[in-house]
Design a protein around this motif. Structure first.
Motif, PDB file in Angstrom:
ATOM      1  N   GLY A  72      -2.745   8.675  35.536  1.00  0.00           N
ATOM      2  CA  GLY A  72      -3.638   8.811  36.688  1.00  0.00           C
ATOM      3  C   GLY A  72      -3.252  10.033  37.500  1.00  0.00           C
ATOM      4  O   GLY A  72      -3.095  11.122  36.963  1.00  0.00           O
ATOM      5  N   ASN A  73      -3.033   9.848  38.786  1.00  0.00           N
ATOM      6  CA  ASN A  73      -2.633  10.968  39.633  1.00  0.00           C
ATOM      7  C   ASN A  73      -1.120  11.030  39.823  1.00  0.00           C
ATOM      8  O   ASN A  73      -0.618  11.470  40.835  1.00  0.00           O
ATOM      9  CB  ASN A  73      -3.342  10.909  40.987  1.00  0.00           C
ATOM     10  N   MET A  74      -0.395  10.594  38.787  1.00  0.00           N
ATOM     11  CA  MET A  74       1.063  10.578  38.832  1.00  0.00           C
ATOM     12  C   MET A  74       1.615  11.378  37.657  1.00  0.00           C
ATOM     13  O   MET A  74       1.041  11.385  36.577  1.00  0.00           O
ATOM     14  CB  MET A  74       1.573   9.140  38.754  1.00  0.00           C
ATOM     15  N   LEU A  75       2.743  12.022  37.886  1.00  0.00           N
ATOM     16  CA  LEU A  75       3.413  12.797  36.856  1.00  0.00           C
ATOM     17  C   LEU A  75       4.876  12.376  36.845  1.00  0.00           C
ATOM     18  O   LEU A  75       5.548  12.456  37.876  1.00  0.00           O
ATOM     19  CB  LEU A  75       3.277  14.290  37.172  1.00  0.00           C
ATOM     20  N   PHE A  76       5.341  11.895  35.691  1.00  0.00           N
ATOM     21  CA  PHE A  76       6.704  11.391  35.558  1.00  0.00           C
ATOM     22  C   PHE A  76       7.498  12.249  34.580  1.00  0.00           C
ATOM     23  O   PHE A  76       6.962  12.742  33.603  1.00  0.00           O
ATOM     24  CB  PHE A  76       6.716   9.950  35.034  1.00  0.00           C
ATOM     25  N   ILE A  77       8.806  12.359  34.836  1.00  0.00           N
ATOM     26  CA  ILE A  77       9.713  13.097  33.970  1.00  0.00           C
ATOM     27  C   ILE A  77      11.014  12.294  33.861  1.00  0.00           C
ATOM     28  O   ILE A  77      11.406  11.631  34.823  1.00  0.00           O
ATOM     29  CB  ILE A  77       9.982  14.519  34.547  1.00  0.00           C
ATOM     30  N   LYS A  78      11.656  12.334  32.687  1.00  0.00           N
ATOM     31  CA  LYS A  78      12.941  11.648  32.542  1.00  0.00           C
ATOM     32  C   LYS A  78      13.921  12.194  33.563  1.00  0.00           C
ATOM     33  O   LYS A  78      13.988  13.394  33.810  1.00  0.00           O
ATOM     34  CB  LYS A  78      13.518  11.865  31.143  1.00  0.00           C
ATOM     35  N   LYS A  79      14.700  11.286  34.134  1.00  0.00           N
ATOM     36  CA  LYS A  79      15.661  11.651  35.176  1.00  0.00           C
ATOM     37  C   LYS A  79      16.629  12.736  34.724  1.00  0.00           C
ATOM     38  O   LYS A  79      17.056  13.560  35.524  1.00  0.00           O
ATOM     39  CB  LYS A  79      16.428  10.411  35.619  1.00  0.00           C
ATOM     40  N   GLU A  80      16.937  12.766  33.444  1.00  0.00           N
ATOM     41  CA  GLU A  80      17.892  13.763  32.938  1.00  0.00           C
ATOM     42  C   GLU A  80      17.387  15.197  33.124  1.00  0.00           C
ATOM     43  O   GLU A  80      18.163  16.145  33.060  1.00  0.00           O
ATOM     44  CB  GLU A  80      18.217  13.516  31.470  1.00  0.00           C
ATOM     45  N   PHE A  81      16.088  15.368  33.364  1.00  0.00           N
ATOM     46  CA  PHE A  81      15.516  16.695  33.574  1.00  0.00           C
ATOM     47  C   PHE A  81      15.291  17.022  35.053  1.00  0.00           C
ATOM     48  O   PHE A  81      14.765  18.086  35.374  1.00  0.00           O
ATOM     49  CB  PHE A  81      14.184  16.826  32.823  1.00  0.00           C
ATOM     50  N   ASP A  82      15.689  16.125  35.947  1.00  0.00           N
ATOM     51  CA  ASP A  82      15.453  16.338  37.380  1.00  0.00           C
ATOM     52  C   ASP A  82      15.937  17.707  37.860  1.00  0.00           C
ATOM     53  O   ASP A  82      15.275  18.356  38.655  1.00  0.00           O
ATOM     54  CB  ASP A  82      16.143  15.260  38.220  1.00  0.00           C
ATOM     55  N   HIS A  83      17.093  18.133  37.378  1.00  0.00           N
ATOM     56  CA  HIS A  83      17.668  19.404  37.847  1.00  0.00           C
ATOM     57  C   HIS A  83      16.748  20.598  37.575  1.00  0.00           C
ATOM     58  O   HIS A  83      16.811  21.610  38.263  1.00  0.00           O
ATOM     59  CB  HIS A  83      19.045  19.640  37.211  1.00  0.00           C
ATOM     60  N   LEU A  84      15.860  20.479  36.584  1.00  0.00           N
ATOM     61  CA  LEU A  84      14.933  21.565  36.259  1.00  0.00           C
ATOM     62  C   LEU A  84      13.761  21.651  37.238  1.00  0.00           C
ATOM     63  O   LEU A  84      13.087  22.673  37.309  1.00  0.00           O
ATOM     64  CB  LEU A  84      14.364  21.371  34.851  1.00  0.00           C
ATOM     65  N   PHE A  85      13.536  20.575  37.961  1.00  0.00           N
ATOM     66  CA  PHE A  85      12.352  20.494  38.811  1.00  0.00           C
ATOM     67  C   PHE A  85      12.693  20.449  40.295  1.00  0.00           C
ATOM     68  O   PHE A  85      11.951  19.909  41.100  1.00  0.00           O
ATOM     69  CB  PHE A  85      11.499  19.293  38.396  1.00  0.00           C
ATOM     70  N   SER A  86      13.805  21.032  40.654  1.00  0.00           N
ATOM     71  CA  SER A  86      14.182  21.140  42.064  1.00  0.00           C
ATOM     72  C   SER A  86      13.442  22.330  42.665  1.00  0.00           C
ATOM     73  O   SER A  86      14.036  23.346  43.016  1.00  0.00           O
ATOM     74  CB  SER A  86      15.696  21.312  42.189  1.00  0.00           C
ATOM     75  N   LEU A  87      12.141  22.189  42.746  1.00  0.00           N
ATOM     76  CA  LEU A  87      11.276  23.246  43.258  1.00  0.00           C
ATOM     77  C   LEU A  87      10.997  22.998  44.733  1.00  0.00           C
ATOM     78  O   LEU A  87      11.026  21.854  45.203  1.00  0.00           O
ATOM     79  CB  LEU A  87       9.969  23.274  42.458  1.00  0.00           C
ATOM     80  N   PRO A  88      10.690  24.060  45.493  1.00  0.00           N
ATOM     81  CA  PRO A  88      10.466  23.894  46.940  1.00  0.00           C
ATOM     82  C   PRO A  88       9.347  22.919  47.288  1.00  0.00           C
ATOM     83  O   PRO A  88       9.379  22.295  48.336  1.00  0.00           O
ATOM     84  CB  PRO A  88      10.097  25.307  47.415  1.00  0.00           C
ATOM     85  N   ASN A  89       8.355  22.761  46.417  1.00  0.00           N
ATOM     86  CA  ASN A  89       7.228  21.892  46.746  1.00  0.00           C
ATOM     87  C   ASN A  89       7.205  20.605  45.927  1.00  0.00           C
ATOM     88  O   ASN A  89       6.168  19.981  45.780  1.00  0.00           O
ATOM     89  CB  ASN A  89       5.905  22.646  46.574  1.00  0.00           C
ATOM     90  N   VAL A  90       8.374  20.193  45.407  1.00  0.00           N
ATOM     91  CA  VAL A  90       8.445  18.968  44.601  1.00  0.00           C
ATOM     92  C   VAL A  90       9.513  18.038  45.163  1.00  0.00           C
ATOM     93  O   VAL A  90      10.643  18.442  45.417  1.00  0.00           O
ATOM     94  CB  VAL A  90       8.759  19.285  43.117  1.00  0.00           C
ATOM     95  N   GLU A  91       9.124  16.778  45.325  1.00  0.00           N
ATOM     96  CA  GLU A  91      10.035  15.720  45.743  1.00  0.00           C
ATOM     97  C   GLU A  91      10.193  14.794  44.541  1.00  0.00           C
ATOM     98  O   GLU A  91       9.189  14.338  43.978  1.00  0.00           O
ATOM     99  CB  GLU A  91       9.396  14.997  46.932  1.00  0.00           C
ATOM    100  N   LEU A  92      11.413  14.538  44.114  1.00  0.00           N
ATOM    101  CA  LEU A  92      11.670  13.674  42.957  1.00  0.00           C
ATOM    102  C   LEU A  92      12.036  12.272  43.439  1.00  0.00           C
ATOM    103  O   LEU A  92      12.989  12.099  44.193  1.00  0.00           O
ATOM    104  CB  LEU A  92      12.799  14.254  42.109  1.00  0.00           C
ATOM    105  N   LEU A  93      11.270  11.280  42.984  1.00  0.00           N
ATOM    106  CA  LEU A  93      11.459   9.903  43.435  1.00  0.00           C
ATOM    107  C   LEU A  93      11.611   8.981  42.226  1.00  0.00           C
ATOM    108  O   LEU A  93      10.941   9.177  41.203  1.00  0.00           O
ATOM    109  CB  LEU A  93      10.249   9.469  44.273  1.00  0.00           C
TER     110      LEU A  93
END
Length: 184
Positions: A72-93
């Protein structure tokens, strides 16, 4: 600059919310920070949820090894990749996907922007532009963002070559990137 719409790769199994209320809470997420109010939602593989036998059989035939999912309007990524998505406009939950899947993170893309140029277009022309995958994006509004959501089409995630390349270099499976337009 080329812009892509992020979609689910249908060769991988789909996920589904464990409870109906989980789906409803995401309707209100339109780019606002959620850290203070976030409650970890639970999902499971569609084959374990659906009562429809043909849908269950179809899902069982799909690959289970996804690293990312679009739901739907959600995008999920495995937690092991969180470090790649530390972007200024992204909050990882945090997000939980049952059935033996590893923990995932919801990429909450903050600050939906006016990214698509609908100027001087009536409704029919706007729809034609969107369907033709020849969408005009506003370069100044996108700026340096690698992933974004449009204010008017909030249910979709769009990205640049840089974001797409991040997935390719790290061999992250489960999403596909459809070229939908260019920046002006």
């Amino acid at each position: 600059m080329t812009i892509y719409k992020i979609e689910a790769d249908h060769t991988y199994k789909h996920i589904s919310a464990k409870e109906e209320t989980t789906i409803h809470q995401f309707r209100d997420f339109k780019g606002q920070p959620l850290t203070g109010i976030w409650k970890t939602p639970r999902f499971q593989l569609l084959e374990n949820v659906t009562p429809v036998k043909s849908e269950k059989n179809s899902e069982q035939a799909k690959s289970n090894g996804f690293d990312a999912r679009n739901y739907g309007n959600m995008l999920f990524i495995k937690k092991e990749f969180d470090h790649l998505f530390s972007l200024p406009n992204v909050e990882l939950l945090p997000v939980a996907i049952e059935s033996g899947e590893p923990n995932f993170s919801f990429l909450n893309v903050l600050n939906a922007i006016e990214a698509i140029d609908f100027s001087n277009l009536d409704y029919q022309q706007s729809m034609k532009m969107l369907k033709s995958n020849n969408i005009r994006f506003i370069s100044e509004n996108i700026g340096e963002l690698e992933i974004f959501r449009d204010k008017k089409l909030i249910n979709f995630y769009y990205c640049t070559d840089a974001f797409k390349t991040l997935f390719e270099i790290n061999d992250i499976k489960g999403l596909k990137f459809e070229e939908v337009g260019k920046t002006l």
